[in-house]
Structures are given as structure tokens and as C-alpha cells.
Write a protein that holds these residues in place. Structure first.
Motif, PDB file in Angstrom:
ATOM      1  N   PHE A 168      -2.762   9.106 -13.733  1.00  0.00           N
ATOM      2  CA  PHE A 168      -2.151   7.825 -13.400  1.00  0.00           C
ATOM      3  C   PHE A 168      -0.843   7.699 -14.175  1.00  0.00           C
ATOM      4  O   PHE A 168      -0.865   7.622 -15.408  1.00  0.00           O
ATOM      5  N   ALA A 186      -3.179  14.617 -10.680  1.00  0.00           N
ATOM      6  CA  ALA A 186      -3.418  13.227 -10.281  1.00  0.00           C
ATOM      7  C   ALA A 186      -3.643  12.307 -11.469  1.00  0.00           C
ATOM      8  O   ALA A 186      -4.521  11.453 -11.459  1.00  0.00           O
ATOM      9  N   HIS A 202       1.241   5.361 -14.648  1.00  0.00           N
ATOM     10  CA  HIS A 202       1.549   4.114 -15.349  1.00  0.00           C
ATOM     11  C   HIS A 202       0.610   3.866 -16.533  1.00  0.00           C
ATOM     12  O   HIS A 202       0.622   2.795 -17.122  1.00  0.00           O
ATOM     13  N   THR A 237     -11.184  -2.394  -7.452  1.00  0.00           N
ATOM     14  CA  THR A 237     -10.731  -2.012  -8.797  1.00  0.00           C
ATOM     15  C   THR A 237      -9.567  -1.037  -8.691  1.00  0.00           C
ATOM     16  O   THR A 237      -8.588  -1.140  -9.421  1.00  0.00           O
ATOM     17  N   THR A 238      -9.686  -0.092  -7.766  1.00  0.00           N
ATOM     18  CA  THR A 238      -8.594   0.852  -7.545  1.00  0.00           C
ATOM     19  C   THR A 238      -7.333   0.095  -7.152  1.00  0.00           C
ATOM     20  O   THR A 238      -6.245   0.394  -7.619  1.00  0.00           O
ATOM     21  N   ASN A 294      -3.850  11.297  -3.846  1.00  0.00           N
ATOM     22  CA  ASN A 294      -4.706  11.886  -4.872  1.00  0.00           C
ATOM     23  C   ASN A 294      -5.059  10.892  -5.975  1.00  0.00           C
ATOM     24  O   ASN A 294      -6.138  10.954  -6.546  1.00  0.00           O
ATOM     25  N   LEU A 295      -4.125   9.983  -6.278  1.00  0.00           N
ATOM     26  CA  LEU A 295      -4.383   9.015  -7.344  1.00  0.00           C
ATOM     27  C   LEU A 295      -5.502   8.062  -6.932  1.00  0.00           C
ATOM     28  O   LEU A 295      -6.331   7.678  -7.740  1.00  0.00           O
ATOM     29  N   TYR A 309     -10.377   5.848 -18.472  1.00  0.00           N
ATOM     30  CA  TYR A 309     -10.576   5.191 -17.167  1.00  0.00           C
ATOM     31  C   TYR A 309     -12.035   5.208 -16.693  1.00  0.00           C
ATOM     32  O   TYR A 309     -12.602   4.170 -16.363  1.00  0.00           O
ATOM     33  N   LYS A 329      -6.063  -1.696 -10.392  1.00  0.00           N
ATOM     34  CA  LYS A 329      -5.670  -0.865 -11.534  1.00  0.00           C
ATOM     35  C   LYS A 329      -4.669   0.229 -11.178  1.00  0.00           C
ATOM     36  O   LYS A 329      -3.974   0.735 -12.051  1.00  0.00           O
ATOM     37  N   VAL A 330      -4.657   0.636  -9.929  1.00  0.00           N
ATOM     38  CA  VAL A 330      -3.785   1.758  -9.569  1.00  0.00           C
ATOM     39  C   VAL A 330      -2.756   1.356  -8.503  1.00  0.00           C
ATOM     40  O   VAL A 330      -1.553   1.469  -8.717  1.00  0.00           O
ATOM     41  N   SER A 377      -9.107   7.817  -8.752  1.00  0.00           N
ATOM     42  CA  SER A 377      -9.667   6.559  -9.226  1.00  0.00           C
ATOM     43  C   SER A 377     -11.098   6.383  -8.720  1.00  0.00           C
ATOM     44  O   SER A 377     -12.002   6.040  -9.478  1.00  0.00           O
ATOM     45  N   PRO A 411      -0.282  -1.879  -9.588  1.00  0.00           N
ATOM     46  CA  PRO A 411       0.743  -1.554 -10.605  1.00  0.00           C
ATOM     47  C   PRO A 411       1.776  -0.549 -10.095  1.00  0.00           C
ATOM     48  O   PRO A 411       2.949  -0.666 -10.420  1.00  0.00           O
ATOM     49  N   LEU A 412       1.343   0.396  -9.287  1.00  0.00           N
ATOM     50  CA  LEU A 412       2.271   1.432  -8.844  1.00  0.00           C
ATOM     51  C   LEU A 412       3.169   0.976  -7.694  1.00  0.00           C
ATOM     52  O   LEU A 412       4.139   1.641  -7.358  1.00  0.00           O
ATOM     53  N   ASP A 417       0.680   8.309  -4.183  1.00  0.00           N
ATOM     54  CA  ASP A 417       0.008   9.591  -4.029  1.00  0.00           C
ATOM     55  C   ASP A 417      -1.476   9.370  -3.710  1.00  0.00           C
ATOM     56  O   ASP A 417      -2.207   8.776  -4.494  1.00  0.00           O
TER      57      ASP A 417
END
Ligand code: ATP
Ligand code: MG
Lengths: 291, 378
Positions: free
Chosen positions: B97, B95, B99, A201-202, A187-188, B108, A205-206, A192, A209-210, A185
Motif C-alpha cells: 500500500f 502490491a 500510502h 474496509t478496503t 492488486n492492491l 494491516y 483504508k485503501v 487488502s 485514501p488512494l 492498482d
């Protein structure tokens, strides 16, 4: 969500029975029976003229611990591991690019990965041999440019095998990765960044993992076939990087020892099951392995 | 506008100047000028596609203005990445996260700022208490209800103590009851933490109840900025008059001006109104807006009004008697009163209203635009 859909599937028992019936038959005929056959054969013996005799023996399994074989297992694991790592390293940025590009011909990029699938991989591997061989184009080019005086032997080593494997199995890595990254997504990523994370970092960390599920399923789908693609190590490795696949192939062909080949096959199946189990343990989604 | 001195005292926090946003051939935000003051609750209100989200995204840094400048505390933020801006966003889709636990989601921003672990813990716990989610630390977003997710999203943004919090229809996905409850909670949080809110909604009731000021946009153009009272009572454009609440609009021109009194001719009749601010001249195009609750009727002619209609229907909605009257040109006029004598359907009535109940709006711009359009068309 996956869990939910399974649950609803189960709760509609009647129609699902009707659907599962023929599938079960199909599986019995083409998967279960051959498997049982191979399993039984792995405990059979052979007589002096290499005929299979139904006399129980565990010697086929004992032979698997032969040091020469052990070395081949080692090579197999090493080659499959390197192939998987390389596929991830090249495939991730590649998939990321095609999944996130705003370019309107995105489908074209995707097709470029798929199309080679449609031609025989054997032919493509021979293509590499022609390209890399001592009389091949690459050496020709290097000599014309005076970069080398003698042709260089690129083939017949583990490196060449890994190259061929990466080349053959790359799409299997890209497809699940593409799916996972595509699903991400936007938006995530913005959230971030909004919360103060810089790009890397995004990613750590995002994004990573996703999309890890994609990395996992890609790895499974590269690692496992890699152990069995005997023709790649045959053609490009030239016997210097024999893998389990070659070993099995040889028992059924030149070695003419089917029971031993069957025992090796059973081991390969067990390794596969073990890996899939590990994948599930790590939270991998079985549906994304389905091709 | 009325109280220039108090506005000057307030500290400007966001200043949007001459901002345009063009996507290809789509001019989405047009010459936007907007000043936001510290600690206020400003709402961007407008119908779908009018550029509210785009405006927020330009302030957050996800979108770059095609032209114009945006300043936060006097500093041009043009070249600042979203992660460098002292502004946080509550996304419409939350939005969160998926996980990460509620705790990690909320923590965060502080982790990014390299705040010490002990302090992070203290602040996260405090923040979750504030949004009434104490004890939810270990849950994952998928284990939360819509309202709870929404509060996590707010907590995650607020914990960074941004100078400005941008909220894009944060209550859009909630059901009516929860939405009302969250409106109050949001307002309470905003007062308590004294953070500037720029809030996007297309729900006018929400805007009217929550905002210190409302900024109404239509098709990328800012129509009016003012307190909810100003917006409701003194709409500056036809769009604002019709967008906020129900109203009856009479369009016509000033045919005579005597002192403060304007004589106005409209299609179905004519009437006289008081022009308190003396804004109009003879010949001006005008729209007169009269709210249904201010509209009156009589069965005998009323001095100064020549608006005759026939009663189409009359119904009680709760304690309010709603009447619809049709004028000679077919326009429907809505009237609301608390009880009163009922009229026979088809009966003739004379419409009027009290002094000061009609809002006068210049429609010159619209006519001018129409004229330009006609010329271009030819
Ligand atoms: N990335 C984009 N590319 C092209 N056009 C866009 C883009 N983003 C938005 N638009 C267009 O800009 C206009 C305004 O969009 P915006 O999202 O700001 O509307 P909005 O006021 O937030 O509407 P809503 O209330 O429906 O959320 C729309 O016509 C939309 O189609
Ligand atoms: Mg929007």
C-alpha cells in the motif's frame, strides 16, 4: 514520479527556454496584462456619469464589506459547498462504476459524461427552466397524475441553483475522479482482501485514501467555477440565490460600476488562489488540475 | 510414490481435485489434481502462460474454478471470500500500500483481525527483524529498494501466520545476485516458521534449489509432481525431461523385448536398454532421455549400440568439455565431460551410455493425441 519529471525538465535548460519563451509572451498578453488592468481598475473611482477616472481610492474595497454583499458571499460559499458535496456523492460511485467496469463499452459511458460538454451550458440551463417551471413538463406530469392540484414552484430558490450547478459542473468532478480510480492498482484491492479486509474496509483504508487526490482536484474544479457561474443562479435562482458571480456581472452591466466589479473580481481571484494553496498544502497534485 | 507410508503420515493441507478453469474459449487449467502437505515447500513450475498464476489465484480466492474443488485442511473453500481464507499471498508486483508506512503495511492483516495494539506492535517489530528490516518502520514503500519491498511483502503476509502462503514469482523482479540471496532467506524463513509454501516460478534452477517438491505444468496440464531429484532423474513425460535441465531425447519404438532388455529403434539407429521396472512391451512408443553429462562416445563400435555421428564442434566451457555430435538424421546430441581426449571436427564417433543412465518415457499419450487430432482434422 511527478517530481522526477519536473526535475529532468529543469535540467534541460536550453530546450526548455526555447519552449517557455513563446508561452511566457502568451501568458503576459492574455493573463498578466488583463490582471494588472483589473487590479489597477479596482482602485479607480467613477464620476457622476459612471466614467472611470484614474483617481486612487480604496472605497471599492470598503464597499465589499457591505452587509448585503456579505450575505451574498455567504450564499455563494453555501451553494458552492453544497454543489461540491453533491458532485462528490454522485460522482464518486459513478466514476467508480465507469472506471472499474469490465464491460467492453466502457468508453461509451465515459463519452456520455463528455458529450454534454460540447453543447452550450446556457441552453442546457434554459432546458431545466422549461422542465421545472410552473408551466413546465414536470408540473404537467404531476398534475396529470393528480399528485398536485396547483403547479409547484421548483425554481427561484437555492435548491434550483444548486441543481443547475451540479448539472453543469458534474463532468469536472467525474474527470479527475475517473483518472484517479482508473489508476488504482487492482492488486492492491486484492492484497487488502487477502489480508482479511472486507469490502467496506478496503474502501475506507485503501481505495478512498488512494483516490483522495481525485476528490480534491474535482472539488477545486467544481467549487471555483461555481462561484462564478452567474447565469445559473440568474436563470434558475431568479435573484433569490445571488452569488459573487452575479454581483460582479451586475457591476459591469446594469450597475455600470467597473471599479467595484474589478474589486470584487480581485477578491474572487484571491479566494481561488487561497483554495488552490490549501489544495497544494493537502498534498494535491497541480498537474491533475490542468484541463 | 515410492514411500506410500510416509506420505500417508504427512498431513494434507491443500487438496485440489479435478479443477478446471476456462476463460471464454481458453481452457487454462485442465483437470488439476494436486495435494499439498503441511510444512512443505511446493513449487509450481512451467513456462509462461501455463496457468500457474491462475492456479494460485483460485487457491487465494480471487478466481473461481469453473469446476472441481479446493479444500484447505479438509474444508471446501469454494464459498469463502479471499478475506475469509486462511491463506495469504505475496504478489509478484509486491502490491504494497503506497500510502502506508512499512509498519502499517505489515500491521494491516493483524489490524483486520482486531489484534490488540500492543501485540501488533510487538509482532510487527519481530517480523521486520526476521526479514532484516528492523528500523525501516517509518519508511514508505517508495523509499525502499526492490529487495526491501519484496521483504516487506513477505513480512506482511507471514505475520498473519497463514496455513498456506502463496508466492507468485516473488523474486522475479530482482537481479541475479539479490535473487540468490533472497532464495536462501525465503527458505530459511519457511523452515523457521514451518509454514506451507506454494511457490510459483518459471526459473527451473530456483525450483530445484528451493523446493521440497516440484509440480511441473505445461499448457494447463499437470505433468509430474515429485522431489527435485525425482523430477530430474526420472522424468515421466517428454516435456519434463526437456524442460528440466538439458537432455538428449531419442524417440522411437520398442522392436523387441527379451527379459528386461528392450531393443529400441530410433530414426538415426538402434540400441538396447535395460527396463528396470518392466513398464514397456514390444511395439510401445518410447522416448529415451540421456543427460549430456551421462552421454559417452568412443571411436570404436560399442556392443548394444548403433548410434553413429560426426563431431560438429567441441569447446571448453570452464572446466567442462562440451561436444556436439550430429546424427545421420541431423539431430544434434550434446555431450559434456570433465576434460578428456579432444576429437577432430568431422570425425566419426560411436555414442553410448552406461546402464541406468537412460530414462525411458512412454510417448503413447502423445501418439494417441496425435491420432485423435488427425481424426478430428479429417
Ligand atoms: N482474466 C483472464 N481472462 C482471460 N484469460 C486469462 C485471464 N487470466 C489469465 N488468462 C489466460 O490464462 C492463461 C494462463 O495464465 P496464467 O497467468 O495463469 O499463466 P502463468 O503460468 O502464471 O504465466 P506467467 O509465467 O507468464 O506468469 C494465459 O493464456 C492467459 O492469457
Ligand atoms: Mg503468472
Amino acid at each position: 514520479m511527478k517530481k522526477l519529471s519536473r526535475h529532468t525538465f529543469r535540467s534541460n535548460t536550453l530546450p526548455s527556454m526555447a519552449m517557455v519563451g513563446p508561452v511566457t509572451l502568451w501568458l503576459a498578453f492574455f493573463v498578466a496584462i488583463p490582471l494588472v488592468y483589473v487590479f489597477i481598475m479596482s482602485f479607480c473611482s467613477i464620476d457622476e456619469s459612471y466614467n472611470i477616472v484614474f483617481k486612487f481610492t480604496a472605497s471599492n474595497y470598503e464597499r465589499l464589506f457591505n452587509p448585503n454583499y456579505m450575505q451574498i458571499y455567504g450564499t455563494s460559499i453555501l451553494v458552492a459547498f453544497l454543489t461540491t458535496i453533491l458532485c462528490i456523492l454522485i460522482g464518486y460511485p459513478f466514476s467508480f462504476m465507469i472506471a472499474r467496469t469490465k464491460w467492453k463499452h466502457k468508453a461509451l459511458l465515459y463519452m456520455m459524461v463528455i458529450i454534454p460538454f460540447w453543447t452550450n451550458s446556457l441552453i442546457r440551463i434554459y432546458g431545466w427552466r422549461t422542465f421545472l417551471g410552473t408551466g413546465g413538463w414536470l408540473n404537467h406530469l404531476l398534475m396529470t397524475l393528480n399528485l398536485t392540484s396547483e403547479p409547484i414552484e421548483f425554481l427561484f430558490n437555492k435548491g434550483a441553483t444548486v441543481l443547475g450547478m451540479v448539472y453543469c459542473l458534474f463532468p469536472f468532478m467525474v474527470l479527475p475522479l475517473y483518472t484517479a480510480i482508473e489508476k488504482l492498482d487492482q492488486n492492491l484491492l486484492e492484497a487488502s482482501s487477502d489480508l482479511g479486509a472486507k469490502g467496506h474496509t478496503t474502501f475506507r483504508k485503501v481505495i478512498l485514501p488512494l483516490t483522495m487526490s481525485g476528490v480534491f482536484s474535482g472539488s477545486i474544479m467544481v467549487f471555483i467555477p461555481c462561484l462564478g457561474y452567474f447565469f445559473v443562479s440568474d436563470i434558475l435562482g431568479g435573484g433569490n440565490s445571488d452569488m459573487i458571480g452575479n454581483l460582479i456581472e451586475r457591476q459591469f452591466q446594469s450597475g455600470n460600476n467597473w471599479p467595484l466589479g474589478a474589486a470584487l473580481s480581485i477578491i474572487l481571484i484571491l479566494i481561488t488562489l487561497l483554495l488552490v494553496k490549501l489544495y497544494q498544502k493537502a498534498g494535491g497534485d497541480m498537474d491533475s488540475l490542468g484541463v | 510414490m515410492i514411500s506410500v507410508s510416509t506420505e500417508a503420515e504427512k498431513k494434507v493441507i491443500v487438496e485440489i481435485k479435478g479443477v478446471n478453469k476456462i476463460y471464454g474459449s481458453n481452457h487454462v487449467v485442465k483437470d488439476l489434481d494436486l495435494t499439498v502437505y503441511e510444512g512443505e515447500f511446493l513449487t509450481l513450475l512451467g513456462s509462461s502462460g501455463c496457468g500457474k498464476t491462475t492456479t494460485l489465484r483460485m487457491v487465494a480466492g480471487f478466481e473461481e474454478p469453473t469446476s472441481g474443488s479446493i479444500r484447505v485442511e479438509g474444508e471446501d473453500i469454494q464459498n469463502k471470500e479471499p478475506f475469509e481464507r486462511d491463506v495469504n499471498t505475496v504478489f509478484q508486483s509486491y502490491a504494497l500500500f503506497p500510502h502506508m508506512t512499512v509498519y502499517d503495511n505489515v500491521a494491516y492483516g493483524l489490524k483486520m483481525k482486531k489484534v490488540k495494539k500492543a501485540e501488533i506492535k510487538e509482532r510487527v517489530i519481530h517480523m521486520l527483524d526476521l526479514v532484516q528490516l528492523g528500523g525501516f518502520e517509518k519508511r514508505y514503500p517508495s523509499q525502499l529498494s526492490g529487495g526491501q519491498k519484496q521483504r516487506v511483502a513477505i513480512a506482511r503476509a507471514l505475520i498473519n501466520r497463514p496455513k498456506v502462503l502463496l508466492l507468485d514469482e516473488p523474486l522475479g523482479a530482482l537481479d541475479l545476485k539479490l535473487r540468490k540471496q533472497m532464495q536462501l532467506e525465503l527458505k530459511r524463513l519457511q523452515r523457521k516458521l514451518n509454514i506451507t509454501f506454494i511457490y510459483v516460478t518459471h526459473d527451473q534452477e530456483e525450483a530445484l534449489t528451493m523446493s521440497d517438491r516440484i509440480c511441473i505444468m505445461n499448457d494447463g496440464v499437470l505433468q509430474q509432481v515429485g522431489t527435485p531429484y525425482e523430477i530430474y532423474e526420472t522424468p515421466k513425460t517428454k516435456f519434463v525431461a526437456t524442460f528440466i535441465g538439458e537432455t538428449n531425447l531419442f524417440e522411437g519404438s520398442v522392436i523387441k523385448k527379451s527379459g528386461r532388455k528392450l531393443h529400441i529403434a530410433v530414426e538415426p539407429g538402434d540400441f538396447a536398454v535395460e527396463d528396470e521396472n518392466e513398464n514397456f512391451n514390444q511395439g510401445d512408443m518410447i522416448a529415451v532421455s540421456v543427460r549430456p553429462e551421462r552421454m559417452l562416445y568412443s571411436d570404436t563400435p560399442v556392443d548394444g549400440f548403433n548410434l553413429i555421428g560426426t563431431v560438429k564442434e567441441q569447446v571448453y566451457v570452464g572446466s567442462v568439455l562440451k561436444t556436439i555430435v550430429i546424427l545421420s538424421n541431423g539431430n544434434e546430441i550434446k555431450i559434456e565431460r570433465l576434460a578428456g581426449q579432444e576429437l577432430p571436427t568431422g570425425g566419426q564417433v560411436y555414442l553410448y551410455w552406461g546402464n541406468g543412465d537412460a530414462k525411458l518415457i512412454h510417448t503413447f499419450d502423445n501418439v494417441f493425441a496425435q491420432a485423435v487430432e488427425n481424426i478430428v482434422m479429417q
